[in-house]
Structure formats: structure tokens, C-alpha cells
Write a protein that holds these residues in place. Structure first.
Motif, short mmCIF file in Angstrom:
data_model
loop_
_atom_site.label_atom_id
_atom_site.label_comp_id
_atom_site.label_asym_id
_atom_site.label_seq_id
_atom_site.Cartn_x
_atom_site.Cartn_y
_atom_site.Cartn_z
N ASN A 43 3.90 7.77 -15.97
CA ASN A 43 4.39 6.47 -15.52
C ASN A 43 5.49 6.61 -14.48
O ASN A 43 5.55 5.84 -13.51
CB ASN A 43 4.88 5.63 -16.70
N GLN A 44 6.38 7.60 -14.65
CA GLN A 44 7.44 7.84 -13.66
C GLN A 44 6.83 8.23 -12.31
O GLN A 44 7.25 7.74 -11.26
CB GLN A 44 8.39 8.93 -14.14
N ILE A 45 5.85 9.11 -12.34
CA ILE A 45 5.20 9.57 -11.11
C ILE A 45 4.51 8.40 -10.40
O ILE A 45 4.66 8.22 -9.19
CB ILE A 45 4.20 10.70 -11.41
N LEU A 46 3.77 7.60 -11.16
CA LEU A 46 3.08 6.46 -10.56
C LEU A 46 4.07 5.43 -10.02
O LEU A 46 3.87 4.88 -8.93
CB LEU A 46 2.14 5.82 -11.59
N THR A 47 5.14 5.18 -10.75
CA THR A 47 6.16 4.24 -10.30
C THR A 47 6.81 4.73 -9.01
O THR A 47 6.97 3.97 -8.05
CB THR A 47 7.22 4.02 -11.38
N ASP A 48 7.18 6.00 -8.97
CA ASP A 48 7.79 6.57 -7.76
C ASP A 48 6.85 6.43 -6.56
O ASP A 48 7.27 6.13 -5.45
CB ASP A 48 8.15 8.04 -7.96
N HIS A 53 6.95 6.27 -2.22
CA HIS A 53 6.10 7.13 -1.40
C HIS A 53 5.04 6.38 -0.59
O HIS A 53 4.66 6.83 0.49
CB HIS A 53 5.47 8.23 -2.24
N THR A 54 4.56 5.25 -1.10
CA THR A 54 3.54 4.51 -0.34
C THR A 54 4.11 3.99 0.98
O THR A 54 3.36 3.77 1.93
CB THR A 54 2.99 3.31 -1.14
N TYR A 55 5.43 3.79 1.05
CA TYR A 55 6.05 3.25 2.25
C TYR A 55 6.62 4.33 3.16
O TYR A 55 7.00 4.04 4.29
CB TYR A 55 7.19 2.29 1.86
N LEU A 99 10.48 -3.93 3.71
CA LEU A 99 9.14 -3.51 3.31
C LEU A 99 9.07 -3.18 1.82
O LEU A 99 8.17 -3.61 1.12
CB LEU A 99 8.71 -2.30 4.13
N ILE A 100 10.05 -2.45 1.33
CA ILE A 100 10.03 -2.00 -0.06
C ILE A 100 10.46 -3.10 -1.02
O ILE A 100 9.90 -3.24 -2.11
CB ILE A 100 10.92 -0.75 -0.24
N ARG A 101 11.44 -3.91 -0.65
CA ARG A 101 12.00 -4.90 -1.58
C ARG A 101 11.72 -6.36 -1.22
O ARG A 101 12.15 -7.26 -1.92
CB ARG A 101 13.53 -4.70 -1.67
N ASP A 102 11.07 -6.61 -0.10
CA ASP A 102 10.73 -7.96 0.34
C ASP A 102 11.92 -8.83 0.71
O ASP A 102 11.78 -10.03 0.92
CB ASP A 102 9.89 -8.71 -0.71
#
Length: 163
Positions: A43-48, A53-55, A99-102
């Protein structure tokens, strides 16, 4: 009324993935090293990945070895660092936060900074006082005096843009 634990359980789903045995073994070793369950680590990896990382590519972020960035920054004068900071905040950092936080607020910048420090594996402490009005970040980066100056300048520039 549901407890926090009940809400967490009701907001999650189960899914099955096929993962190469070697990768799964490495994940298990990492979870043992970090003293967390494999589920928590995953879950930590997916959340990170989702929150950072997607941005990274979209915003021009990339990995640089600490000694390289430290040496480069420590070769600059405070005047050069101030100029670079102002330009970076104006042209890049604001877009990254949006981008990350809107939104581009002091709060969204602080949230992003905390994610960055955690994902970068820096030791840090985040103190909030006076009913949330004062936030203090202490980041142990081991990158030298000029990097500390640079980080302070980023905070000052951010305050100027969100004020």
C-alpha cells in the motif's frame, strides 16, 4: 458510528496480482526490514506511486545522486541560489503543487513537502502549533549549508506566492 479501523476495512477491496517470485521475495525482505506487513508495504508503494511518481516525469523531476547535487549547489553563491529559487518556484514548483494537489496554497505545499521528504527518505520532523497556523519542517538532508539556504528560500518564495 464506525471506528477508524472499520472505515479502513470498508473502504478497501481485495485484488489478486501475479508477481514474479524474485520480486515477491524482495518485497517480503523489505517488509521484514521495515517491520511492516507485506500488505502495508504494498500500500505504501502504490500510494507513493500515485501521489508522487506518476507526476515526476510530467513536471521534470528526476533522480540525481546526493553527492552530485550537493557539490553543484555548494558551488553557487547565495545570490545565484536566490535567483534560481525564485525562477523555479514561479515556473515549476507552483505547477507541480497544482498538478499533485489540485491547488496552490501553503497547506498543499506543506503536504507535498512532507510527501517529498518521506519518499526521498530524508529524516524529518513536522511540527504544527498555534492551532495549525504555524508549521515547522526540520529536514535532515546532509547536503550542506547552501542546500539549507535553498530550502529556506523556497519557503520564503512560496509564502510570497500564496499570500
Amino acid at each position: 458510528m464506525k471506528s477508524k479501523e472499520e472505515k479502513k476495512k470498508s473502504e478497501s477491496e481485495s485484488i489478486t496480482f501475479r508477481i514474479p517470485a524474485k520480486l515477491l521475495n524482495e518485497l517480503r525482505q523489505e517488509s521484514e526490514k521495515k517491520q511492516v506487513t507485506l500488505n502495508t508495504l504494498t500500500n505504501q508503494i502504490l500510494t507513493d506511486h500515485i501521489v508522487w511518481h506518476t507526476y515526476a516525469k510530467q513536471t521534470g523531476l528526476f533522480y540525481v545522486p546526493k553527492p552530485l547535487i550537493s557539490r553543484a549547489i555548494n558551488e553557487l553563491t547565495e545570490e545565484q541560489l536566490s535567483s534560481i529559487t525564485e525562477e523555479a518556484v514561479k515556473n515549476k514548483l507552483k505547477d507541480l503543487v497544482l498538478l499533485i494537489r489540485d491547488e496552490f496554497t501553503a497547506s498543499s505545499f506543506l503536504d507535498m513537502t512532507e510527501d517529498w521528504a518521506r519518499i526521498s527518505d530524508f529524516s524529518y520532523k513536522h511540527e504544527i502549533s498555534e492551532g495549525g497556523r504555524i508549521n515547522r519542517f526540520m529536514i535532515q538532508h546532509d547536503l550542506g549549508k547552501n542546500y539549507a539556504f535553498l530550502k529556506r528560500n523556497v519557503s520564503i518564495c512560496i509564502r510570497g506566492f500564496v499570500a
